[in-house]
Write a protein that holds these residues in place. Structure first.
Motif, PDB file in Angstrom:
ATOM      1  N   LEU A  49     -75.232  61.528 -49.475  1.00 47.04           N
ATOM      2  CA  LEU A  49     -75.270  61.006 -50.830  1.00 47.04           C
ATOM      3  C   LEU A  49     -75.551  59.510 -50.766  1.00 47.04           C
ATOM      4  N   THR A  50     -76.617  59.064 -51.417  1.00 47.50           N
ATOM      5  CA  THR A  50     -77.095  57.695 -51.238  1.00 47.50           C
ATOM      6  C   THR A  50     -77.337  57.017 -52.570  1.00 47.50           C
ATOM      7  N   ILE A  51     -76.847  55.777 -52.694  1.00 43.87           N
ATOM      8  CA  ILE A  51     -77.135  54.954 -53.867  1.00 43.87           C
ATOM      9  C   ILE A  51     -77.635  53.593 -53.392  1.00 43.87           C
ATOM     10  N   THR A  52     -78.276  52.856 -54.285  1.00 45.86           N
ATOM     11  CA  THR A  52     -78.746  51.509 -53.970  1.00 45.86           C
ATOM     12  C   THR A  52     -78.005  50.512 -54.847  1.00 45.86           C
ATOM     13  N   ALA A  53     -77.397  49.507 -54.228  1.00 48.99           N
ATOM     14  CA  ALA A  53     -76.627  48.494 -54.960  1.00 48.99           C
ATOM     15  C   ALA A  53     -77.548  47.621 -55.809  1.00 48.99           C
ATOM     16  N   ASN A 260     -60.962  56.711 -47.885  1.00 52.26           N
ATOM     17  CA  ASN A 260     -62.319  56.631 -47.360  1.00 52.26           C
ATOM     18  C   ASN A 260     -62.568  55.250 -46.766  1.00 52.26           C
ATOM     19  N   VAL A 261     -63.391  55.191 -45.719  1.00 48.03           N
ATOM     20  CA  VAL A 261     -63.634  53.960 -44.980  1.00 48.03           C
ATOM     21  C   VAL A 261     -65.068  53.506 -45.216  1.00 48.03           C
ATOM     22  N   TYR A 262     -65.233  52.257 -45.672  1.00 49.48           N
ATOM     23  CA  TYR A 262     -66.541  51.674 -45.962  1.00 49.48           C
ATOM     24  C   TYR A 262     -66.869  50.685 -44.844  1.00 49.48           C
ATOM     25  N   VAL A 263     -67.956  50.942 -44.110  1.00 51.10           N
ATOM     26  CA  VAL A 263     -68.304  50.132 -42.949  1.00 51.10           C
ATOM     27  C   VAL A 263     -69.677  49.499 -43.151  1.00 51.10           C
ATOM     28  N   ALA A 264     -69.736  48.179 -43.137  1.00 50.45           N
ATOM     29  CA  ALA A 264     -71.016  47.470 -43.239  1.00 50.45           C
ATOM     30  C   ALA A 264     -71.795  47.645 -41.946  1.00 50.45           C
ATOM     31  N   GLN A 265     -73.088  47.937 -42.080  1.00 56.74           N
ATOM     32  CA  GLN A 265     -73.955  48.120 -40.918  1.00 56.74           C
ATOM     33  C   GLN A 265     -74.837  46.886 -40.761  1.00 56.74           C
ATOM     34  N   TYR A 266     -74.446  46.021 -39.844  1.00 56.04           N
ATOM     35  CA  TYR A 266     -75.180  44.780 -39.619  1.00 56.04           C
ATOM     36  C   TYR A 266     -76.552  45.086 -39.020  1.00 56.04           C
ATOM     37  N   SER A 267     -77.579  44.425 -39.558  1.00 55.40           N
ATOM     38  CA  SER A 267     -78.986  44.623 -39.181  1.00 55.40           C
ATOM     39  C   SER A 267     -79.604  45.863 -39.799  1.00 55.40           C
ATOM     40  N   GLN A 268     -78.866  46.540 -40.699  1.00 52.34           N
ATOM     41  CA  GLN A 268     -79.410  47.737 -41.332  1.00 52.34           C
ATOM     42  C   GLN A 268     -79.433  47.661 -42.860  1.00 52.34           C
ATOM     43  N   GLY A 269     -78.803  46.661 -43.449  1.00 55.72           N
ATOM     44  CA  GLY A 269     -78.828  46.534 -44.897  1.00 55.72           C
ATOM     45  C   GLY A 269     -78.200  47.692 -45.633  1.00 55.72           C
ATOM     46  N   ARG A 270     -77.049  48.138 -45.174  1.00 60.21           N
ATOM     47  CA  ARG A 270     -76.385  49.264 -45.836  1.00 60.21           C
ATOM     48  C   ARG A 270     -74.913  49.311 -45.457  1.00 60.21           C
ATOM     49  N   VAL A 271     -74.157  50.098 -46.226  1.00 62.61           N
ATOM     50  CA  VAL A 271     -72.761  50.388 -45.951  1.00 62.61           C
ATOM     51  C   VAL A 271     -72.623  51.897 -45.814  1.00 62.61           C
ATOM     52  N   LEU A 272     -72.031  52.330 -44.718  1.00 66.47           N
ATOM     53  CA  LEU A 272     -71.784  53.751 -44.493  1.00 66.47           C
ATOM     54  C   LEU A 272     -70.345  54.058 -44.894  1.00 66.47           C
ATOM     55  N   LEU A 274     -67.203  56.786 -44.758  1.00 67.19           N
ATOM     56  CA  LEU A 274     -66.683  57.927 -44.000  1.00 67.19           C
ATOM     57  C   LEU A 274     -65.361  58.373 -44.600  1.00 67.19           C
ATOM     58  N   ASN A 275     -65.065  59.675 -44.511  1.00 68.71           N
ATOM     59  CA  ASN A 275     -63.809  60.170 -45.056  1.00 68.71           C
ATOM     60  C   ASN A 275     -62.663  59.900 -44.076  1.00 68.71           C
ATOM     61  N   PRO A 276     -61.420  60.251 -44.433  1.00 69.87           N
ATOM     62  CA  PRO A 276     -60.291  59.930 -43.541  1.00 69.87           C
ATOM     63  C   PRO A 276     -60.355  60.592 -42.168  1.00 69.87           C
ATOM     64  N   ASN A 277     -61.222  61.592 -41.999  1.00 72.70           N
ATOM     65  CA  ASN A 277     -61.424  62.193 -40.679  1.00 72.70           C
ATOM     66  C   ASN A 277     -62.515  61.489 -39.891  1.00 72.70           C
ATOM     67  N   GLY A 278     -63.128  60.469 -40.486  1.00 71.14           N
ATOM     68  CA  GLY A 278     -64.175  59.744 -39.792  1.00 71.14           C
ATOM     69  C   GLY A 278     -65.538  60.392 -39.878  1.00 71.14           C
ATOM     70  N   LEU A 279     -65.742  61.254 -40.855  1.00 70.11           N
ATOM     71  CA  LEU A 279     -67.036  61.911 -41.035  1.00 70.11           C
ATOM     72  C   LEU A 279     -67.794  61.248 -42.181  1.00 70.11           C
ATOM     73  N   PRO A 280     -69.077  60.928 -41.999  1.00 66.38           N
ATOM     74  CA  PRO A 280     -69.836  60.236 -43.049  1.00 66.38           C
ATOM     75  C   PRO A 280     -70.039  61.114 -44.270  1.00 66.38           C
ATOM     76  N   ILE A 281     -69.825  60.514 -45.451  1.00 65.70           N
ATOM     77  CA  ILE A 281     -69.973  61.267 -46.705  1.00 65.70           C
ATOM     78  C   ILE A 281     -70.894  60.565 -47.693  1.00 65.70           C
ATOM     79  N   GLY A 282     -71.302  59.348 -47.423  1.00 64.15           N
ATOM     80  CA  GLY A 282     -72.197  58.648 -48.344  1.00 64.15           C
ATOM     81  C   GLY A 282     -72.609  57.304 -47.795  1.00 64.15           C
ATOM     82  N   GLN A 283     -73.544  56.658 -48.491  1.00 59.30           N
ATOM     83  CA  GLN A 283     -73.990  55.334 -48.067  1.00 59.30           C
ATOM     84  C   GLN A 283     -74.490  54.543 -49.271  1.00 59.30           C
ATOM     85  N   ILE A 284     -74.337  53.232 -49.156  1.00 63.99           N
ATOM     86  CA  ILE A 284     -74.820  52.287 -50.166  1.00 63.99           C
ATOM     87  C   ILE A 284     -75.897  51.435 -49.511  1.00 63.99           C
ATOM     88  N   LEU A 285     -77.108  51.487 -50.041  1.00 68.24           N
ATOM     89  CA  LEU A 285     -78.216  50.706 -49.506  1.00 68.24           C
ATOM     90  C   LEU A 285     -78.360  49.403 -50.280  1.00 68.24           C
TER      91      LEU A 285
END
Length: 340
Positions: A49-53, A260-272, A274-285
């Motif tokens: 699931l992807t959105i753009t800020a 849920n855990v929001y992790v900034a991806q340096y050099s990628q221009g996005r935030v990934l 992840l749910n409490p189990n550490g599995l990715p569920i969405g991203q913000i571009l």
């Protein structure tokens, strides 16, 4: 000339002609029209699931390395400018102010105490003179909690419910993991190792109940989930790597009220996300990343009482300066000072 020799010469000549004649039809890798695809995401994350800020506030036309955004009790958004060491503030009227002037201590992370004090993590000389300095709510009266002579590179921090805080030590490389995670009790009299031998320990966050510590390892691209036995020790079999990021590199992180855990991806221009189990569920571009803009996404703040996520990034040498972007996440932010 022997017949076998003639056959060999004929085959060689035919091969040369074949190579020359077919060169125009040789299968070829070509970049897309946007360029070298620095914005590309791994196959495992492509269909999330992807959105753009949206752009929210332009800080400067220069490529400042912004970090550590956090909201105070009045609703102002504070953040640091890494190379200059200053703390900046966008107030509720949308005006940019300087909360802490430029200084040699540097600044890499920021956490705001429930009494309003600013806890500023500094990288010092970027080798071994990191520090943690506390200012009053007005950015005055500096008090050093972790001195430069301790040998840390203090990068990020998070408070717990006992009045202490965890911090990351950014030292090390992917082949020489000399950094880690440490805990400082409320009396500030000791520094307790929690996770040693890490390669550029970077982002750090606590789950809503304060029992689970999350840490990103910048140098190896790992997400650590740590179940805490108490503030200063890990539960048996409680420290695990739950995710391996693709490409460079996991930076700072935040947690929402659902864990849920929001992790900034340096050099990628996005935030990934992840749910409490550490599995990715969405991203913000970040907008413009498909053309190579604002790839240097470092951190974000979740605004208390809302689902709003404020992301800080800079455009490197691409000419669009430093910006704050805004989007909505999966769940509301944790209440202000919930871990203190």
């Amino acid at each position: 000339m022997q017949k076998s020799t003639l056959v060999a010469l004929a085959i060689a000549l035919t091969s040369r002609l074949s190579l020359a004649d077919n060169s125009d039809t040789l299968p070829t890798l070509n970049y897309p029209t946007q360029g070298q695809q620095l914005y590309a995401t791994a196959a495992a994350e492509k269909d999330l699931l992807t959105i753009t800020a949206q752009p929210w506030f332009k800080v400067t036309g220069e490529a400042w390395q912004l970090e550590g955004p956090a909201f105070d009790r009045q609703g102002n958004l504070l953040f640091v400018e890494v190379l200059g060491g200053q703390v900046l503030k966008v107030d509720t009227q949308g005006q940019l102010q300087v909360a802490v002037a430029k200084n040699a201590r540097g600044s890499a992370g920021l956490a705001i105490h429930k009494d309003g004090r600013l806890f500023v993590a500094g990288l010092g000389n970027y080798v071994d003179t990191g520090n943690l300095t506390v200012y009053d709510a007005n950015g005055k009266k500096p008090e050093v909690i972790i001195d430069a002579n301790k040998g840390f590179l203090v990068d990020d921090l998070v408070f717990d419910a006992h009045g202490g805080f965890y911090f990351t030590d950014l030292k090390g490389t992917s082949t020489e993991p000399t950094g880690g995670v440490y805990y400082v009790p409320a009396d500030h009299k000791s520094i307790v190792p929690i996770l040693p031998n890490m390669a550029n320990a970077n982002g750090i966050a606590l789950s809503p109940d304060g029992k689970r510590l999350w840490v990103t390892e910048f140098g190896t691209g790992l997400l650590h989930r740590v179940e805490l036995k108490d503030a200063q020790s890990i539960a048996p079999f409680g420290a695990v790597v739950v995710y391996r990021f693709h490409g460079p590199s996991p930076d700072s992180m935040r947690v929402d009220a659902d864990g849920n855990v929001y992790v900034a991806q340096y050099s990628q221009g996005r935030v990934l996300v992840l749910n409490p189990n550490g599995l990715p569920i969405g991203q913000i571009l970040l907008p413009g990343r498909e053309a190579g803009h604002f790839l240097f996404s470092t951190s974000m703040a979740l605004k208390p009482g809302t689902r709003e996520v404020y992301l800080v990034a800079n455009d490197g040498d691409r000419g669009q300066g430093s910006m704050i972007f805004r989007a909505r996440g999966f769940a509301q932010a944790l209440p202000l000072f919930s871990h203190q």
